[in-house]
Design a protein around this motif. Structure first.
Motif, PDB file in Angstrom:
ATOM      1  N   LEU A   1       0.587  -1.223   0.042  1.00  0.00           N
ATOM      2  CA  LEU A   1       0.089   0.297   0.272  1.00  0.00           C
ATOM      3  C   LEU A   1       0.790   1.399   0.388  1.00  0.00           C
ATOM      4  N   LEU A   2       0.361   1.968  -0.781  1.00  0.00           N
ATOM      5  CA  LEU A   2       1.094   3.490  -0.529  1.00  0.00           C
ATOM      6  C   LEU A   2      -0.296   4.829  -0.301  1.00  0.00           C
TER       7      LEU A   2
ATOM      8  N   TYR B   1       2.530   1.604   9.781  1.00  0.00           N
ATOM      9  CA  TYR B   1       2.472   2.881   8.871  1.00  0.00           C
ATOM     10  C   TYR B   1       2.729   4.312   9.774  1.00  0.00           C
ATOM     11  N   ASP B   2       2.246   4.151  11.531  1.00  0.00           N
ATOM     12  CA  ASP B   2       1.999   5.812  11.743  1.00  0.00           C
ATOM     13  C   ASP B   2       3.309   5.230  12.822  1.00  0.00           C
ATOM     14  N   LYS B   3       3.411   3.401  13.100  1.00  0.00           N
ATOM     15  CA  LYS B   3       5.109   4.116  13.943  1.00  0.00           C
ATOM     16  C   LYS B   3       6.281   3.983  12.965  1.00  0.00           C
ATOM     17  N   ALA B   4       6.096   3.603  11.823  1.00  0.00           N
ATOM     18  CA  ALA B   4       7.802   4.095  11.197  1.00  0.00           C
ATOM     19  C   ALA B   4       8.032   2.408  11.604  1.00  0.00           C
TER      20      ALA B   4
ATOM     21  N   PRO C   1       7.526  -1.453   7.164  1.00  0.00           N
ATOM     22  CA  PRO C   1       7.390   0.300   6.106  1.00  0.00           C
ATOM     23  C   PRO C   1       7.897   0.500   5.408  1.00  0.00           C
ATOM     24  N   MET C   2       7.721   1.247   4.348  1.00  0.00           N
ATOM     25  CA  MET C   2       8.707   1.544   2.742  1.00  0.00           C
ATOM     26  C   MET C   2       9.041   2.921   3.203  1.00  0.00           C
TER      27      MET C   2
ATOM     28  N   GLU D   1      10.608   9.139   5.570  1.00  0.00           N
ATOM     29  CA  GLU D   1       9.691   9.317   6.062  1.00  0.00           C
ATOM     30  C   GLU D   1       9.013   8.031   5.651  1.00  0.00           C
ATOM     31  N   VAL D   2       7.689   7.245   5.241  1.00  0.00           N
ATOM     32  CA  VAL D   2       7.117   6.123   5.268  1.00  0.00           C
ATOM     33  C   VAL D   2       6.429   6.754   4.332  1.00  0.00           C
TER      34      VAL D   2
END
Lengths: 261, 222
Positions: A56-57, A93-96, A130-131, A136-137
């Motif tokens: 997901l992006l 995503y939130d926690k990276a 994470p990507m 930044e994620v």
């Protein structure tokens, strides 16, 4: 677990090698982001011995959107989309940082919707990476297994390395100049996904294919003809590429041609 | 915060990057349906709002070309341009120097336009046009979501955003074959059908993908 799997014909090392080779191959040739991310996903699933997954992006409004998935079937797609709203994807995503759920029973209360959807599909464990681009994620890779799998630290590092490689590829695709160029790339990837869905619809309607068959046909045609998936999808939707040609090409290359009802 | 306020803020958020990154004075975002009926989901000032309104009243203007071609339309000098004379004379009266339009596209389907105006005339650099096109592409999905929310407060939009649902795009592809129309028209037809039947876009899409609804026969099969 992957490293305890003695039945598998390929050794763990061979799998890791194959994963990095497939990623660099993808990076060296004509590719687009959706294709590259699909390669990343399949490589990780193979190395970590998982069963399904999605990438997901993040979109312009900060929502996670599914760009690549191991299956085109609605049910698996649904599970991953649920995980983006409430579950491992959004937490990652939130926690990276990576999120490991070796036993989904443990998250039954924390993420009831995700739990129900995953369980219904027969998934017992999940892992999210994470990507990242510097601090930044820009997205998340989420993989699922029908077995209770605890991803080892080493395997987690490999998944992260492959994901980082893909991010570099995303930036490399067009000369990386400004932060605008990065988000532009992300949005182009999301838009490519939409085009692919529209093209799948055209193929499904014209040639009576399932959505999975339609996707495979598009990807196969792109590969064989050295075109990007975006280009093929666009030509299909604009009807400048005949669906018969897409299919005939596919049947010629496939060992078992599908009879069209 | 009221729901209306939240929606107004959302519109502003979609418009903000255009004002930040492009050399322009104001911006307006409109989502169009098949009959070229529009909902202006955000206008940054009165001039931008009037520019949109005038085009919809006249049924003529660069906005429609932008929508039809799904490509940017540039009017670097409003007073020297002979296209759309009625509309551009009105723009001239509003002391608008230049106008730039970018299409809101979801894959091959165009769902609306972004109008940017500047009080002084002048060309946009090619790279700046690319930035504008990229921004418009980025907000197309959220803009459609927003327009649907404004139009009928569709409950579906509260869950997963409509444009994130693959069925909607798959159904667009199936419908453009069924109706032998463009992706833009197919998506507009789906929206019109959903609106007329009081169901969500996603429900219509699902019926199309499952084969229960076929627009070539225009009705429910089962």
């Amino acid at each position: 677990m992957s490293n305890g799997d003695i039945v598998d014909t390929k050794s763990r090392e061979e799998k890791i090698n194959a994963a990095f080779v497939s990623m660099t191959d993808a990076l060296m040739s004509e590719y687009d982001i959706v294709d590259l991310l699909s390669t990343l996903l399949n490589a990780c699933i193979d190395v970590l011995d998982m069963d399904a997954g999605g990438i997901l992006l993040v979109d312009a409004t900060g929502e996670l959107e599914l760009v690549a998935s191991t299956s085109e079937e609605a049910e698996i797609v649904e599970t991953i989309i649920v995980a983006a709203g409430e579950g491992p994807c959004i937490e990652c995503y939130d926690k990276a940082e990576h999120v490991s759920v070796p036993d989904i029973e443990r998250v039954a209360e924390k993420w009831p919707k995700f739990y129900a959807s995953a369980k219904q599909q027969g998934f017992l464990s999940t892992y999210a990476v994470p990507m990242r681009l510097r601090d930044e994620v820009m997205g998340v890779m989420n993989i699922l297994s029908a077995q209770p799998v605890e991803i080892s630290e080493g395997d987690g590092k490999i998944a992260q390395a492959l994901a980082d490689l893909a991010v570099l590829g995303v930036l490399h695709e067009r000369n990386f100049r400004t932060p605008v160029a990065v988000t532009e790339q992300l949005h182009l990837a999301l838009d490519t996904r939409i085009l692919i869905e529209q093209a799948k619809g055209v193929l499904a309607q014209r040639e009576h294919l399932t959505m999975t068959e339609a996707f495979d046909a598009l990807r196969h045609y792109a590969r064989v003809n050295g075109l990007t998936l975006r280009h093929v999808a666009e030509a299909t939707v604009h009807r400048t590429l005949a669906t018969e040609d897409l299919i005939s090409d596919r049947s010629a290359a496939a060992p078992v041609p599908r009879s069209i009802s | 915060m009221s729901a209306a306020q939240t929606e107004a803020d959302a519109g502003q958020k979609l418009a903000a990057p255009f004002l930040d990154l492009l050399p322009i004075t104001g911006v307006a975002i409109s989502v169009l349906d098949r009959d070229h009926k529009a909902s202006v989901i955000h206008a940054s000032d009165d001039t931008a709002a009037q520019l949109e309104e005038t085009q919809f009243t006249l049924g003529d203007g660069p906005l429609f070309e932008c929508f039809a071609t799904a490509g940017p339309v540039l009017v670097p000098s409003v007073s020297d341009d002979s296209r759309w004379p009625l509309f551009l004379s009105h723009a001239d009266q509003l002391a608008v120097g230049a106008l730039f339009f970018f299409p809101l596209t979801l894959g091959a389907a165009c769902i609306g336009t972004v109008l940017c105006y500047r009080d002084s005339p002048g060309h946009l650099e090619r790279e700046t046009v690319d930035v504008g096109s990229g921004l418009a592409r980025a907000i197309a999905g959220p803009a459609l979501r927003h327009a649907i929310l404004l139009a009928d407060g569709e409950a579906d939009a509260k869950n997963t955003p409509t444009e994130m649902r693959r069925e909607v795009h798959q159904a667009t592809g199936m419908m453009l074959v069924q109706l032998d129309v463009s992706a833009t028209d197919a998506l507009a037809r789906m929206r019109a059908y959903a609106f007329a039947h009081g169901v969500s876009l996603r429900e219509v899409a699902r019926s199309v993908v499952s084969g229960h609804l076929d627009f070539s026969t225009e009705g429910l099969i089962t």
